[in-house]
Scaffold this active site. Structure first.
Site, mmCIF file in Angstrom:
data_model
loop_
_atom_site.group_PDB
_atom_site.id
_atom_site.type_symbol
_atom_site.label_atom_id
_atom_site.label_comp_id
_atom_site.label_asym_id
_atom_site.label_seq_id
_atom_site.Cartn_x
_atom_site.Cartn_y
_atom_site.Cartn_z
ATOM 1 C CB SER A 147 -67.978 -89.845 51.541
ATOM 2 O OG SER A 147 -67.576 -88.806 50.668
ATOM 3 C CE1 TYR A 160 -67.336 -86.850 56.318
ATOM 4 C CE2 TYR A 160 -66.406 -87.029 54.111
ATOM 5 C CZ TYR A 160 -67.497 -87.033 54.949
ATOM 6 O OH TYR A 160 -68.762 -87.233 54.435
#
Length: 253
Positions: A147, A160
């Site tokens: 990401s 995350y």
């Protein structure tokens, strides 16, 4: 898509019951790749397969828990049965939807462990199940999905962000280790993308961060597909250990 020279190849894509995983599966199928979609969500997998088949592509499905060794080995056996192994592996499965933004001292330990198990251990478990097949067939391409948030260090998102940073580090080590076997390992790092999961995270998802990008629009799932296809294709035949950020120019690495 035929110019990517992927027609006739096979690909396994995890986390393909919806969102980016479904977009990857549909994109690879349109490029002439025979696809095996895997997810813990069997119903979503079936929907993805139906969409691909309706569009004239070839797809199979398998239920998989990427945190479980035996489940990952079963996925590899399914790939071997369906098409003799796998030329391409896209490690996309991750926990994202439903995660709450919290200060680092407030994150529940059980939630931390679960995110780590799926987003980090899962990449390792699936990769080690498939690398023997790739070695036996003379090589392959692995695309691990990280990401772009790793590069911005999003606050209140530590669990995350940490997992997605680990995916990049793991991929570099994997590229070194597997290069002698002609297995390339690269990372696709999408920016904030309008999927069902993202739309559920905030009310202003469609406009979130748009003004920060060089390209001033929200990212769609289809915007991520080209990068994955490139990294998996012979066009990237001398590319390994690299991270491709696809975020419309919000940040540069």
């Amino acid at each position: 898509m035929s110019d990517l020279d992927l027609k006739g190849k096979s690909a396994v894509i995890t986390g393909a019951a919806g969102g980016l995983g479904r977009a990857f599966a549909e994109g690879f199928a349109k490029a002439g790749v025979e696809v095996l979609v895997g997810d813990i969500n069997s119903e979503g997998c079936a929907e993805t397969v139906a969409l691909i088949q309706a569009a004239g592509g070839t797809a199979h499905m398998a239920t998989v828990d990427v945190t479980d060794r035996e489940s990952c080995l079963a996925l590899a056996r399914t790939a071997e049965t369906k098409f003799g192994g796998a030329d391409i592996l896209v490690n996309n499965a991750a926990i994202y939807a439903g995660l709450e933004r919290q200060a680092l001292e407030e994150i529940d330990e059980a939630v931390w462990d679960k995110v780590m198990a799926v987003n980090v251990k899962g990449v390792w478990q699936v990769s080690r199940a498939f690398t023997p097949l790739m070695r036996a067939s003379g090589g392959g391409a692995i695309v691990n999905v990280s990401s772009a948030t790793v590069f911005s260090g999003s606050p209140q998102w530590l669990h995350y962000v940490a997992t997605k940073g680990a995916v990049i580090s793991m991929s570099r080590a994997m590229a070194r280790e597997l290069g002698d076997h002609n297995i390339r390992v690269n990372v696709l790092a999408p920016g904030f993308t309008l999927t069902d999961a993202s739309l559920g995270l905030m009310q202003d998802a469609a406009s979130y961060g748009v003004t920060r990008g060089a390209l001033k629009r929200a990212a769609r799932a289809d915007d991520m597909v080209g990068g994955a296809l490139y990294l998996a294709s012979p066009l990237a035949g001398f590319v390994t250990g690299q991270t491709l950020i696809v975020d419309g120019g919000r940040q540069f690495n």
